[in-house]
Design an enzyme around this catalytic site. Structure first.
Site, PDB file in Angstrom:
ATOM      1  N   LYS A 211     -53.654 -44.316  45.643  1.00  0.00           N
ATOM      2  CA  LYS A 211     -54.009 -43.283  46.569  1.00  0.00           C
ATOM      3  C   LYS A 211     -54.898 -42.248  45.868  1.00  0.00           C
ATOM      4  O   LYS A 211     -55.991 -42.390  46.469  1.00  0.00           O
ATOM      5  CB  LYS A 211     -52.774 -42.677  47.128  1.00  0.00           C
ATOM      6  CG  LYS A 211     -53.089 -41.628  47.969  1.00  0.00           C
ATOM      7  CD  LYS A 211     -52.023 -40.722  48.578  1.00  0.00           C
ATOM      8  CE  LYS A 211     -52.079 -39.629  49.427  1.00  0.00           C
ATOM      9  NZ  LYS A 211     -51.040 -38.694  49.602  1.00  0.00           N
ATOM     10  N   GLY A 268     -47.505 -41.154  48.803  1.00  0.00           N
ATOM     11  CA  GLY A 268     -47.460 -42.243  48.238  1.00  0.00           C
ATOM     12  C   GLY A 268     -45.819 -43.246  48.338  1.00  0.00           C
ATOM     13  O   GLY A 268     -46.109 -44.629  48.352  1.00  0.00           O
ATOM     14  N   ARG A 269     -45.004 -42.498  48.427  1.00  0.00           N
ATOM     15  CA  ARG A 269     -44.019 -43.274  48.615  1.00  0.00           C
ATOM     16  C   ARG A 269     -43.699 -43.607  49.984  1.00  0.00           C
ATOM     17  O   ARG A 269     -42.411 -44.431  49.957  1.00  0.00           O
ATOM     18  CB  ARG A 269     -42.609 -42.264  47.988  1.00  0.00           C
ATOM     19  CG  ARG A 269     -42.455 -40.882  48.728  1.00  0.00           C
ATOM     20  CD  ARG A 269     -41.582 -39.968  48.016  1.00  0.00           C
ATOM     21  NE  ARG A 269     -41.710 -38.731  48.205  1.00  0.00           N
ATOM     22  CZ  ARG A 269     -42.270 -37.749  47.737  1.00  0.00           C
ATOM     23  NH1 ARG A 269     -43.032 -38.263  46.801  1.00  0.00           N
ATOM     24  NH2 ARG A 269     -42.228 -36.482  48.096  1.00  0.00           N
ATOM     25  N   LYS A 494     -47.617 -35.489  32.940  1.00  0.00           N
ATOM     26  CA  LYS A 494     -48.919 -36.254  32.855  1.00  0.00           C
ATOM     27  C   LYS A 494     -49.831 -35.204  31.812  1.00  0.00           C
ATOM     28  O   LYS A 494     -50.502 -35.719  31.250  1.00  0.00           O
ATOM     29  CB  LYS A 494     -49.311 -36.297  34.275  1.00  0.00           C
ATOM     30  CG  LYS A 494     -48.929 -37.349  35.220  1.00  0.00           C
ATOM     31  CD  LYS A 494     -49.349 -37.371  36.670  1.00  0.00           C
ATOM     32  CE  LYS A 494     -48.649 -38.083  37.357  1.00  0.00           C
ATOM     33  NZ  LYS A 494     -49.322 -38.146  39.056  1.00  0.00           N
TER      34      LYS A 494
HETATM   35  O1  F6P Z   1     -46.321 -39.544  39.610  1.00  0.00           O
HETATM   36  C1  F6P Z   1     -46.032 -39.765  40.837  1.00  0.00           C
HETATM   37  C2  F6P Z   1     -46.762 -40.379  42.012  1.00  0.00           C
HETATM   38  O2  F6P Z   1     -47.810 -39.476  42.089  1.00  0.00           O
HETATM   39  C3  F6P Z   1     -46.016 -40.921  42.964  1.00  0.00           C
HETATM   40  O3  F6P Z   1     -45.903 -39.872  44.016  1.00  0.00           O
HETATM   41  C4  F6P Z   1     -46.834 -41.940  43.416  1.00  0.00           C
HETATM   42  O4  F6P Z   1     -46.500 -42.777  44.529  1.00  0.00           O
HETATM   43  C5  F6P Z   1     -47.439 -42.500  42.103  1.00  0.00           C
HETATM   44  O5  F6P Z   1     -47.481 -41.453  41.355  1.00  0.00           O
HETATM   45  C6  F6P Z   1     -48.683 -43.285  42.233  1.00  0.00           C
HETATM   46  O6  F6P Z   1     -49.866 -42.426  42.680  1.00  0.00           O
HETATM   47  P1  F6P Z   1     -51.140 -43.087  43.007  1.00  0.00           P
HETATM   48  O7  F6P Z   1     -50.953 -44.061  44.100  1.00  0.00           O
HETATM   49  O8  F6P Z   1     -52.311 -42.000  43.499  1.00  0.00           O
HETATM   50  O9  F6P Z   1     -51.689 -43.793  41.604  1.00  0.00           O
END
Ligand code: F6P
Length: 526
Positions: A211, A268-269, A494
Site C-alpha cells: 500500500k 492494510g489489514r 522500523k
Molecule cells: O508494519 C505494519 C504495516 O504497516 C501493516 O499495517 C501493513 O499491512 C504492512 O505493514 C505492510 O504495509 P504495506 O502494504 O504498505 O507494504
C-alpha cells in the site's frame, strides 16, 4: 441519536458498573458460574446461545456467560453508541481519526448495482470498482495468455496474509489454467532464495504488493527479484513486474510496468478485498473473487441490520470485552479444524492485535482497562498434540474458538467425520472435565469455547468469515474507545532498524545502547 465522535468509553457507562457487580456476584463470588450447572438448569441454553449469520452458524453456549451478562453487554453496546459508530463506519465517515481517514473495506465489497449507504461515497465507490475491474481483467488476461507459469506475490502484513490465507483455503477451487502463485514476505532472504532457482524469468510475473510502496521488506525482496530477473537474462522487466499500491507514482519510478491502485482509506489489514487480492483473481477468476466479496458483503449487511442480541460480530465482540475486562483472560486460542484455514491464526493476529493492541483511547487518554488479547492457535487436530494439554489443565484459562466446516472438499473416506468428531470432543472435554482423585489425571472442566460452523469452505463463506472477524474487532475496539485503524506502534522499530543496519555495516556503535552495541560487535566478529 448519539454522536459517534463523542460516545462514552465502555468504562464510563452505567452498564459497565452493572456488569462489574454482576460478575462479582455470579462469576467471581457466590456460587461461581459453572457451565455444567448452567446446562443442567437451562434446557434451552444450547439453542438460545446459537446465532445464525450468513454462511456461519455460531454456538456460543459453552462460554462463561449467563443471560443477564449477555443482556447487560447489549445494553453496554447501546450506551457506548456502537450502532452509531457502526453506521459511521459503513457511511465512510473518518473513523480512523488519528490519520484523518475513513475505513473503506466494507465499501470495497458493496455491489455495483446497490444503492450506497451515503451519497458522498458515490465517487470513491466508482473509482474502487474501476480499479478492481482493471485488476480482474488483468488476471483474466494473464490466465488466458498462458505465457506466465509462476506468479511471485511480494508483500508483507496485510499485503500478504489475506491473499495467502485465501489461496490456502480455496486451493481445491483453483482454476486448471491458473498460474502457480508463490508468496514472499520475509526480509529473510532464505525465503526468496529458495524460490528463485525454480523459476523461468520469461514465464514469471512478479507482483509487488505494498500500500505504501515504502515497506523495507517488500522493497528489498522486489529489488532482489529484479536483480535475479536481469541476471537470468530476463528482458522487458516492466512487463514482468506489476504493483498493487496506493502510491502508483513511487511504483512507476521504481520501474513497474502496470499499477493497480487502492485507496489510502483502505487499511492494510483489511485490503484483501481490494486490488491486493490479485492472487485470488488469478487463481479463482473473476467469479471466484466476486463470490469472496459477496460473502463479505452478506456479513456486512448482517452487521448493519441484525438486532444486537442476534448480531454475530457484535455478540463475539461483546464476549471479547467480557472475557478481557471481567474474566481477565489474556488470550484467545483460534483452532480451525480445516487444513485450508491453517493460516487463519496468523491473519487474525494482525487483524486483532494490530487493530486493538492500544494503550490510549482515540482521544489520546491512557486507558484504565486492558485491550486486545493475545491471539494464538493452530489448525486442529495437530494442535491437540501440541498445546491442548495447557488448555485442559494449565493454570490460565484461554477461551478457544473452534472453526469447523461440515463438508470436506476431498473424497478420502472417514477423515472428515473423525476430524469433526475431534473438534466436538475437544469442546466437550474442555467443558466437562474429568474428576479424578489423582490430581495428575484431574481435569477441572468449565473451560470456555465457541464453535463456528461453515457449511463448506468456499470463496463466499471465507469472505463472510473474515468480514465477521473485521466487525468483531471493530466492536470490541469501539467499546474500548480505541482507534482500531491505526498502528503507530510498529513505526519505532522500523526507525531503529535503519540505525542498527548502519552500525552493522560500519561497525560504529556510538549512540547505540550497550546491549545492542554488544550484539552488533559480536555479529561483526569474523
Ligand atoms: O508494519 C505494519 C504495516 O504497516 C501493516 O499495517 C501493513 O499491512 C504492512 O505493514 C505492510 O504495509 P504495506 O502494504 O504498505 O507494504
Amino acid at each position: 441519536m448519539m454522536d459517534w465522535q463523542t460516545r462514552p468509553r465502555c468504562d464510563e457507562t452505567p452498564a459497565w458498573q452493572a456488569l462489574g457487580a454482576h460478575f462479582a456476584a455470579h462469576f467471581a463470588g457466590g456460587q461461581p458460574f459453572d457451565l455444567r450447572a448452567a446446562f443442567a438448569k437451562d434446557a434451552r441454553r444450547a439453542h438460545d446461545f446459537g446465532i445464525e449469520a450468513p454462511h456461519v452458524f455460531a454456538d456460543l453456549s459453552r462460554n462463561l456467560i449467563d443471560r443477564q451478562a449477555r443482556a447487560l453487554l447489549v445494553q453496554l453496546a447501546r450506551e457506548c453508541g456502537l450502532p452509531e459508530h457502526r453506521d459511521a463506519l459503513l457511511a465512510g465517515a473518518q473513523v480512523n481519526s488519528t490519520e484523518g481517514q475513513p475505513a473503506l473495506h466494507p465499501l470495497l465489497r458493496w455491489p455495483a448495482q446497490r444503492q450506497l449507504p451515503a451519497e458522498n461515497l458515490n465517487e470513491i465507490h466508482r473509482l474502487s470498482l474501476f480499479s478492481l475491474d482493471e485488476m480482474l481483467s488483468f488476471a483474466e488476461q494473464i490466465r488466458s495468455g498462458r505465457q506466465i507459469n509462476d506468479v511471485v506475490h511480494i508483500g508483507i502484513g496485510g499485503s500478504d496474509l489475506g491473499p495467502r490465507l485465501a489461496l490456502e483455503a480455496l486451493a481445491p477451487a483453483v482454476l486448471p489454467d491458473a498460474p502457480r502463485v508463490h508468496f514472499v514476505a520475509n526480509m529473510d532472504g532464505h525465503e526468496l532464495a529458495a524460490l528463485l532457482p525454480g523459476l523461468n524469468p520469461r514465464r514469471t510475473l512478479f507482483v509487488i504488493a505494498s500500500k505504501s510502496f515504502g515497506t523495507a521488506e517488500t522493497l528489498r525482496n522486489a529489488a532482489s527479484a529484479r536483480a535475479w530477473f536481469e541476471a537470468q537474462g530476463g528482458v522487458d522487466a516492466p512487463a514482468h513486474f506489476v504493483a498493487l499500491t496506493a502510491r502508483p507514482q513511487a511504483a512507476r519510478a521504481w520501474g513497474v510496468g502496470r499499477c493497480f491502485a487502492l485507496d489510502d482509506g483502505v487499511g492494510g489489514r483489511t485490503s484483501l478485498w481490494s486490488v491486493i487480492g490479485l492472487p485470488v483473481a488469478l487463481s479463482m477468476g473473476r467469479a471466484g473473487f466476486q463470490a469472496l466479496l459477496a460473502g463479505a458483503h452478506a456479513m456486512d449487511q448482517h452487521f448493519a441490520q441484525a438486532p444486537l442480541p442476534v448480531n454475530l460480530p457484535v455478540q463475539l465482540g461483546l464476549l471479547d470485552v467480557w472475557y478481557r475486562n471481567f474474566h481477565r483472560f489474556a488470550s484467545r486460542c483460534v483452532a480451525p479444524y480445516h487444513h485450508g484455514l491453517r493460516g487463519l491464526p496468523f491473519y487474525l493476529q494482525q487483524l486483532e492485535m494490530e487493530s486493538n493492541g492500544k494503550r490510549v483511547d482515540a482521544r489520546g487518554r491512557a486507558l484504565p482497562l486492558d485491550t486486545a488479547p493475545v491471539i494464538w492457535g493452530a489448525a486442529g487436530s495437530n494442535a491437540q498434540h501440541a498445546f491442548f494439554q495447557m488448555l485442559h489443565q494449565g493454570t490460565q484459562v484461554a477461551p478457544v474458538e473452534f472453526i469447523a466446516v461440515r463438508e470436506a472438499a476431498h473424497a478420502l473416506p472417514g477423515h472428515h467425520r473423525s476430524l469433526l468428531a475431534s473438534a466436538l470432543a475437544q469442546a466437550r472435554a474442555l467443558m466437562l472435565g474429568h474428576a479424578d482423585e489423582n490430581g495428575h489425571r484431574h481435569l477441572p472442566g468449565n473451560r470456555p469455547s465457541t464453535f463456528l460452523l461453515l457449511e463448506r469452505l468456499d470463496a463466499a463463506s471465507l469472505g463472510a468469515l473474515l468480514a465477521l472477524h473485521e466487525h468483531r474487532v471493530f466492536t470490541s475496539g469501539s467499546l474500548w474507545g480505541v482507534n482500531s485503524f491505526d498502528q503507530w506502534g510498529v513505526e519505532l522499530g522500523k526507525r531503529h532498524a535503519g540505525v542498527v543496519e548502519a552500525a552493522l555495516e560500519s561497525g560504529q556503535t556510538g549512540g547505540l545502547d550497550a546491549a545492542t552495541a554488544n550484539l552488533v560487535r559480536r555479529l561483526r566478529e569474523a
